[in-house]
Design a protein around this motif. Sequence first.
Motif, PDB file in Angstrom:
ATOM      1  N   ASP A 108       0.828  -1.203   0.000  1.00 37.96           N
ATOM      2  CA  ASP A 108       0.000   0.000   0.000  1.00 37.96           C
ATOM      3  C   ASP A 108       0.867   1.259   0.000  1.00 37.96           C
ATOM      4  O   ASP A 108       2.098   1.203   0.066  1.00 37.96           O
ATOM      5  N   PHE A 499       2.577  -4.824   4.813  1.00 39.62           N
ATOM      6  CA  PHE A 499       2.135  -3.580   5.445  1.00 39.62           C
ATOM      7  C   PHE A 499       3.276  -3.029   6.292  1.00 39.62           C
ATOM      8  O   PHE A 499       3.968  -3.786   6.972  1.00 39.62           O
ATOM      9  N   ARG A 501       3.586   0.114   8.921  1.00 37.79           N
ATOM     10  CA  ARG A 501       3.119   1.312   9.619  1.00 37.79           C
ATOM     11  C   ARG A 501       4.237   1.764  10.545  1.00 37.79           C
ATOM     12  O   ARG A 501       4.354   1.377  11.694  1.00 37.79           O
ATOM     13  N   ASN A 520      -5.668   5.684  10.746  1.00 35.61           N
ATOM     14  CA  ASN A 520      -6.157   5.287   9.421  1.00 35.61           C
ATOM     15  C   ASN A 520      -5.347   4.113   8.879  1.00 35.61           C
ATOM     16  O   ASN A 520      -5.891   3.138   8.354  1.00 35.61           O
ATOM     17  N   GLU A 521      -4.031   4.237   8.981  1.00 43.03           N
ATOM     18  CA  GLU A 521      -3.162   3.173   8.476  1.00 43.03           C
ATOM     19  C   GLU A 521      -3.343   1.889   9.283  1.00 43.03           C
ATOM     20  O   GLU A 521      -3.355   0.781   8.720  1.00 43.03           O
ATOM     21  N   TYR A 524      -6.592   0.212   8.287  1.00 40.51           N
ATOM     22  CA  TYR A 524      -6.477  -0.444   6.982  1.00 40.51           C
ATOM     23  C   TYR A 524      -5.787  -1.797   7.119  1.00 40.51           C
ATOM     24  O   TYR A 524      -6.193  -2.797   6.502  1.00 40.51           O
ATOM     25  N   ARG A 527      -8.100  -4.425   8.668  1.00 39.72           N
ATOM     26  CA  ARG A 527      -9.192  -4.850   7.789  1.00 39.72           C
ATOM     27  C   ARG A 527      -8.690  -5.605   6.571  1.00 39.72           C
ATOM     28  O   ARG A 527      -9.466  -6.281   5.895  1.00 39.72           O
ATOM     29  N   SER A 528      -7.401  -5.496   6.260  1.00 41.96           N
ATOM     30  CA  SER A 528      -6.907  -6.041   4.993  1.00 41.96           C
ATOM     31  C   SER A 528      -5.940  -7.202   5.140  1.00 41.96           C
ATOM     32  O   SER A 528      -5.780  -7.987   4.207  1.00 41.96           O
TER      33      SER A 528
END
Length: 695
Positions: A108, A499, A501, A520-521, A524, A527-528
Motif C-alpha cells: 500500500d 504492510f 506502519r 487510518n493506516e 487499513y 481490515r486487509s
Amino acid sequence: LIQKIQPAELLIQESLYYEDRRFRMVMDQCDAMITKYPDWFFSIDDSHTVLTAHFKTSSLKQFGISSTDPALLSAGVLFSYFTQNSRAQLGQIQQISRYEASQYVQIDESAQKNLELLRNLHDGSEKHTLFSVLRHTRCAAGTRLLRDWIVHPLADLQQIITRQHEVQRFYQDQRLLDDTRDHLSRVLDLQRLTTRVIMHRSIPWDLLAISQTIESVQGLLNKHPELYDTHFFQVDQRLLQEALRLSSSIIDSIEPECKGAFEEGRVIRDGFDSELDRLRMIKHDGQHMLQDYLDEIKKETGITSIRLKSNKIIGHFFEVTKSQAHLVPDTFLRKQTLVQGERYTTERLIEMERSIFEARGRSEELERALYEQVIEQVRQARALLLRLSDTVAVMDCYQSFAYCAIKRGYIRPDLVEEDVLIIEQGRHPVVESIMDHGVFVPNSLHMHSEKDRSALITGPNMSGKSTYLRQTALIVLLAHMGSFVPADAASIGRTDKIFCRVGASDNLVRGESTFLVEMNETAYILRSATSRSLVIMDEVGRGTSTRDGLSIAFAVLSKLLVMRPKTLFATHYHELTKIEHEQLQKLYLDIADEQGSIIFLNRVREGVVSSSYGLHAAELAGIPTDVLNAARAYQQQHAADSSQPQLFYVSEAEKPAAEEDEIITMLRRKQIDHMTPLEALLLLKELQDRLHERT
C-alpha cells in the motif's frame, strides 16, 4: 494504485468527480493533472469499436476482454486520448492487458513510502532507496523495468523461482555477467526509438541507434549463444536474423556522421544508390562542367574576354565585351545587351543549366524517398524491435540483480509454500550500502507456521528497532521480486501483502492529524491483512495519551494475534510484555550500560528490555542537565503510577460485541444530511458486508 504508478495525468468521468465527494477528495490529493471528460465519452460499445479497429480484429477475446467488459470504459477513453494528442499512428500499441492485483504482492501507499522503495523520506530523491541499491542496470529500458518490478513483486512462487534461476545464471557465470554488462552499455532505448519512428517523429540518428542496439545484442549472442535457451529471450535466431538484415540496411544506407534532422545531401551514404550518386555528381560537379565548357569556348572562338556568369533573372550566360563581339559564333543566342558588352547563351549551356537544377531537386527528392524506404522497413519490423526491447530490459534486470548480489554478498533465498519466515543474519540493504564494509550488525528472525507468528520488539531509542523491522520487510520484498537477499540464509513463505506502519506525519490536505493518519493506516491493516501477510508496526498509539495509546496498542496487538499474519510489533510500552500468547515471541535490541554510558549493540536478543533509556537519548541530544535532573526526579516519583496491569484482564461478561458496537459507532458519526445518495448506498453496503463477515 495511483501512488504506485505515479501518473502525470488522470482522465476522469465528469459526473463521478462532481457527484462523489469522496472520489473527488482522493483525486484532488494526487499530484497528477486532472482532465475531466463528459459522461458520453465513456461508452463500452464505442471503446470496443475503437480498439478492434486499431488491432484489426473482430473482437478483443484474444486479450481476454469481452465486448461488455466494464474495463473498456477506461481503455477506450485512454486510447482516444492518445490518438487525439499524438496526431500520429499508434502502431507501437500492439496489445491490451488487464492489471490483476492478485498477480503481485500488495504494497500500500504507506508501505511504499515508509520502506523508501523509490523515494527517500528525507528529500524525496532516489538517493538511499532500495532502487538506488539495486540499480546496476545498463540501459534505459532496464532501469524503467526495475522500477516496475520493485513496486510489483510477484505473488506466484513458480514465476519467482523462474526469475531466480535466471539471476543465478548470471551470478554463477562471471564471464557471462561481464560480457552482458559490456554489451548492454552500448544498447540504446530501443522502445522509444521505435516509437518515434512509428509516430513519424524520428531523425536519421534514431535509425543508427536502432542498428547499434541490434548489433550489440548480436555481439553478445555470438559470445553466449546459450542465451537463446533462456525463458526470457523472446527473439529466436530466425527473428534475430531479420533484425540483423534491418541493421545492415540501415548501416548501408544512412550516413554515420548524420546527427541532426533530415538535411539534403547528408543522410544517405554515397555509393548506396547509383542514380543518387549520378545526380549528386551533376550537382556537385556542375561548376566544373561549366568551367570546362567556358575553356572550350575560349579555345574555339579565340574570345579572351568571355566570362561565364549567372543571376536569378536570366540564369547562366556568357558575357562578351563590345570589342570582341564580332568573334561570337552564329550559334550563340543573344540574351541581353549592355553598354559595355553583350550577354549570350547556347543550346548546350541551356541543357547543362537544366541538368544542374534538375539534379538538385531530383537529388533531394530521391534521397528523401530512399530514407523513407528505410523508415518503412523499421515500421514493418516494429513488433520484432519492441519484443527485442522487452528482452533486453528483462535481461538487464537479471544481470543487475546478479551484480548487486555479488557486490554486496547476497544469497538466493528459498521460496516455499509453507507459511514461514526464517532469516539467518539478515541485513538492511540500504543502510548496509552506506556503511563501511562489515560495520552493519546482522540479525536473525524465525517465524513458523504454527508458532512465533508475531514478535513483540522492545529496546531503547536509537537501538535499531526500526532498521530491524524495515530490513525484514525489504528482504521479503526482494525475495518476491526474484532477487537475492542480504542474509546468510533465508526461507520465505508465499506472502500476499506487505504492510509497514512506521512513523506518521500530518496530512493537512485531508485534514488529518498525525495520530489520525496513524489510526487510518492501522485500521487499513486490521481490515486487509491475512494470515499470509507481513505486518510491520512501530510505536502504535504514541500520538495520544499514555493510557489511550497503551490501550490501543494492546488491542491492536491482540487482534493481530488472532488474525495470525506474520507481525513485527515494536513498542516502548513495556506493559505489553506482560501479554502471554503461544504465537507471540519477545525480542529486544541489546545494549551495554557501562557506568551510565549507553552503547548500542544493534543485536536482537530473546526476551524484554527493562527500560527505553529515553533520558539517555535526551542527554545525547544535548538536553540541559537541569532539565534531565528534573525528568529523573519526576520519573522516580511517578514510577508506581505508570503500571496498568488491569488493562490486560477483561472478563467474558465485560467483553463487548465488538463488530456490532463498531457499526453503531460508525452510524452515530456519519452526517447523513451531507451525504450523496451514492455515498449512503456505499455506506450501507459496507456495513452489511461487515455483518455478513461475522455470520
